[in-house]
Design a protein around this motif. Structure first.
Motif, PDB file in Angstrom:
ATOM      1  N   LEU A  36       0.825  -1.206   0.000  1.00 23.81           N
ATOM      2  CA  LEU A  36       0.000   0.000   0.000  1.00 23.81           C
ATOM      3  C   LEU A  36       0.859   1.256   0.000  1.00 23.81           C
ATOM      4  CD1 LEU A  36      -2.609  -0.967   2.765  1.00 23.81           C
ATOM      5  CD2 LEU A  36      -2.864  -1.203   0.285  1.00 23.81           C
ATOM      6  N   SER A  37       0.293   2.326  -0.527  1.00 25.06           N
ATOM      7  CA  SER A  37       0.962   3.623  -0.419  1.00 25.06           C
ATOM      8  C   SER A  37       0.889   4.088   1.038  1.00 25.06           C
ATOM      9  CB  SER A  37       0.270   4.653  -1.317  1.00 25.06           C
ATOM     10  OG  SER A  37      -1.012   4.972  -0.810  1.00 25.06           O
ATOM     11  N   TYR A  38       1.676   5.076   1.386  1.00 21.14           N
ATOM     12  CA  TYR A  38       1.644   5.578   2.759  1.00 21.14           C
ATOM     13  C   TYR A  38       0.241   6.078   3.117  1.00 21.14           C
ATOM     14  CZ  TYR A  38       2.671   8.093   7.008  1.00 21.14           C
ATOM     15  OH  TYR A  38       2.660   8.534   8.311  1.00 21.14           O
ATOM     16  N   THR A  43      -4.968   5.254   5.967  1.00 26.03           N
ATOM     17  CA  THR A  43      -6.411   5.005   5.865  1.00 26.03           C
ATOM     18  C   THR A  43      -6.766   3.670   6.506  1.00 26.03           C
ATOM     19  OG1 THR A  43      -6.576   6.318   3.846  1.00 26.03           O
ATOM     20  CG2 THR A  43      -8.353   4.757   4.270  1.00 26.03           C
ATOM     21  N   PHE A  44      -5.970   2.646   6.265  1.00 24.57           N
ATOM     22  CA  PHE A  44      -6.219   1.343   6.895  1.00 24.57           C
ATOM     23  C   PHE A  44      -6.123   1.470   8.409  1.00 24.57           C
ATOM     24  CE2 PHE A  44      -4.956  -2.820   8.520  1.00 24.57           C
ATOM     25  CZ  PHE A  44      -5.973  -3.611   8.007  1.00 24.57           C
ATOM     26  N   GLU A  45      -5.146   2.199   8.870  1.00 23.05           N
ATOM     27  CA  GLU A  45      -4.989   2.419  10.311  1.00 23.05           C
ATOM     28  C   GLU A  45      -6.238   3.108  10.878  1.00 23.05           C
ATOM     29  OE1 GLU A  45      -1.168   3.722  12.892  1.00 23.05           O
ATOM     30  OE2 GLU A  45      -1.784   5.165  11.365  1.00 23.05           O
ATOM     31  N   ARG A  46      -6.766   4.068  10.142  1.00 22.98           N
ATOM     32  CA  ARG A  46      -7.979   4.767  10.567  1.00 22.98           C
ATOM     33  C   ARG A  46      -9.185   3.828  10.525  1.00 22.98           C
ATOM     34  NH1 ARG A  46     -11.683   8.430   8.048  1.00 22.98           N
ATOM     35  NH2 ARG A  46     -10.589   8.266   6.062  1.00 22.98           N
ATOM     36  N   LEU A  47      -9.220   2.955   9.533  1.00 19.15           N
ATOM     37  CA  LEU A  47     -10.309   1.974   9.427  1.00 19.15           C
ATOM     38  C   LEU A  47     -10.392   1.121  10.687  1.00 19.15           C
ATOM     39  CD1 LEU A  47     -12.485   0.569   7.619  1.00 19.15           C
ATOM     40  CD2 LEU A  47     -10.656  -0.941   6.849  1.00 19.15           C
ATOM     41  N   LEU A  48      -9.245   0.781  11.239  1.00 17.27           N
ATOM     42  CA  LEU A  48      -9.209  -0.081  12.415  1.00 17.27           C
ATOM     43  C   LEU A  48      -9.728   0.603  13.673  1.00 17.27           C
ATOM     44  CD1 LEU A  48      -5.838  -1.976  11.924  1.00 17.27           C
ATOM     45  CD2 LEU A  48      -8.161  -2.746  11.391  1.00 17.27           C
ATOM     46  N   THR A  49      -9.956   1.901  13.624  1.00 18.06           N
ATOM     47  CA  THR A  49     -10.541   2.595  14.772  1.00 18.06           C
ATOM     48  C   THR A  49     -12.068   2.471  14.773  1.00 18.06           C
ATOM     49  OG1 THR A  49     -10.698   4.749  13.676  1.00 18.06           O
ATOM     50  CG2 THR A  49      -8.632   4.255  14.842  1.00 18.06           C
ATOM     51  N   SER A  50     -12.626   1.893  13.717  1.00  9.43           N
ATOM     52  CA  SER A  50     -14.074   1.704  13.622  1.00  9.43           C
ATOM     53  C   SER A  50     -14.529   0.593  14.552  1.00  9.43           C
ATOM     54  CB  SER A  50     -14.474   1.350  12.190  1.00  9.43           C
ATOM     55  OG  SER A  50     -14.052   2.338  11.293  1.00  9.43           O
ATOM     56  N   ASP A  51     -15.787   0.651  14.921  1.00 12.23           N
ATOM     57  CA  ASP A  51     -16.365  -0.391  15.773  1.00 12.23           C
ATOM     58  C   ASP A  51     -16.524  -1.695  14.988  1.00 12.23           C
ATOM     59  OD1 ASP A  51     -16.611   1.339  17.952  1.00 12.23           O
ATOM     60  OD2 ASP A  51     -18.603   2.006  17.309  1.00 12.23           O
ATOM     61  N   SER A  75     -12.882  -2.067   0.136  1.00 11.67           N
ATOM     62  CA  SER A  75     -12.861  -2.755  -1.142  1.00 11.67           C
ATOM     63  C   SER A  75     -11.512  -3.398  -1.409  1.00 11.67           C
ATOM     64  CB  SER A  75     -13.213  -1.769  -2.259  1.00 11.67           C
ATOM     65  OG  SER A  75     -13.171  -2.389  -3.502  1.00 11.67           O
ATOM     66  N   THR A  76     -10.448  -2.703  -1.087  1.00  8.04           N
ATOM     67  CA  THR A  76      -9.094  -3.241  -1.251  1.00  8.04           C
ATOM     68  C   THR A  76      -8.910  -4.490  -0.401  1.00  8.04           C
ATOM     69  OG1 THR A  76      -8.199  -1.051  -1.744  1.00  8.04           O
ATOM     70  CG2 THR A  76      -6.634  -2.720  -0.982  1.00  8.04           C
ATOM     71  N   VAL A  77      -9.327  -4.422   0.850  1.00  9.92           N
ATOM     72  CA  VAL A  77      -9.173  -5.565   1.760  1.00  9.92           C
ATOM     73  C   VAL A  77      -9.991  -6.758   1.247  1.00  9.92           C
ATOM     74  CG1 VAL A  77      -9.671  -6.409   4.097  1.00  9.92           C
ATOM     75  CG2 VAL A  77      -8.665  -4.136   3.794  1.00  9.92           C
ATOM     76  N   VAL A  78     -11.234  -6.512   0.917  1.00  3.34           N
ATOM     77  CA  VAL A  78     -12.113  -7.595   0.461  1.00  3.34           C
ATOM     78  C   VAL A  78     -11.579  -8.231  -0.818  1.00  3.34           C
ATOM     79  CG1 VAL A  78     -14.414  -8.109  -0.426  1.00  3.34           C
ATOM     80  CG2 VAL A  78     -14.155  -6.727   1.645  1.00  3.34           C
ATOM     81  N   ASN A  79     -11.171  -7.399  -1.772  1.00  2.00           N
ATOM     82  CA  ASN A  79     -10.648  -7.936  -3.032  1.00  2.00           C
ATOM     83  C   ASN A  79      -9.350  -8.698  -2.832  1.00  2.00           C
ATOM     84  OD1 ASN A  79     -12.774  -6.968  -4.562  1.00  2.00           O
ATOM     85  ND2 ASN A  79     -11.783  -5.017  -4.952  1.00  2.00           N
ATOM     86  N   ARG A  80      -8.524  -8.246  -1.943  1.00  2.30           N
ATOM     87  CA  ARG A  80      -7.254  -8.929  -1.676  1.00  2.30           C
ATOM     88  C   ARG A  80      -7.485 -10.276  -0.995  1.00  2.30           C
ATOM     89  NH1 ARG A  80      -1.605  -8.597  -2.544  1.00  2.30           N
ATOM     90  NH2 ARG A  80      -0.863 -10.336  -1.315  1.00  2.30           N
TER      91      ARG A  80
END
Length: 83
Positions: A36-38, A43-51, A75-80
């Motif tokens: 992933l780009s920086y 963004t992934f790090e921020r995603l992990l703050t979700s409930d 979408s990136t996570v699911v597709n990967r």
């Protein structure tokens, strides 16, 4: 670049209260995070703050995430993971 301590915290944050999320998020970090780009990493790090219920609903497609950056990361996570 994510320093080792930050990456370790990120991996720890992938350990969720729902097994369904654990089996998606941790393998994603271990197999695809470095590609992933920086900005995507942040963004992934921020995603992990979700409930957990929100994450589960977004990943399973039961609900749409209103944040476009988070929606793209989901979408990136699911597709990967499907590969």
């Amino acid at each position: 670049m994510f320093e080792p301590k930050r990456l370790a915290r990120l991996k720890w944050a992938c350990r969720r209260g729902m097994l369904e999320l654990d089996v998606l998020l941790l393998p994603f970090v271990e197999q695809a995070f470095d590609e992933l780009s920086y900005e995507e990493k942040v963004t992934f790090e921020r995603l992990l703050t979700s409930d957990d219920p929100d994450l589960f609903a977004w990943i399973m497609g039961h609900q749409k995430c209103d944040d476009p950056e988070l929606a793209a990361m989901i979408s990136t996570v699911v597709n990967r993971v499907k590969v």
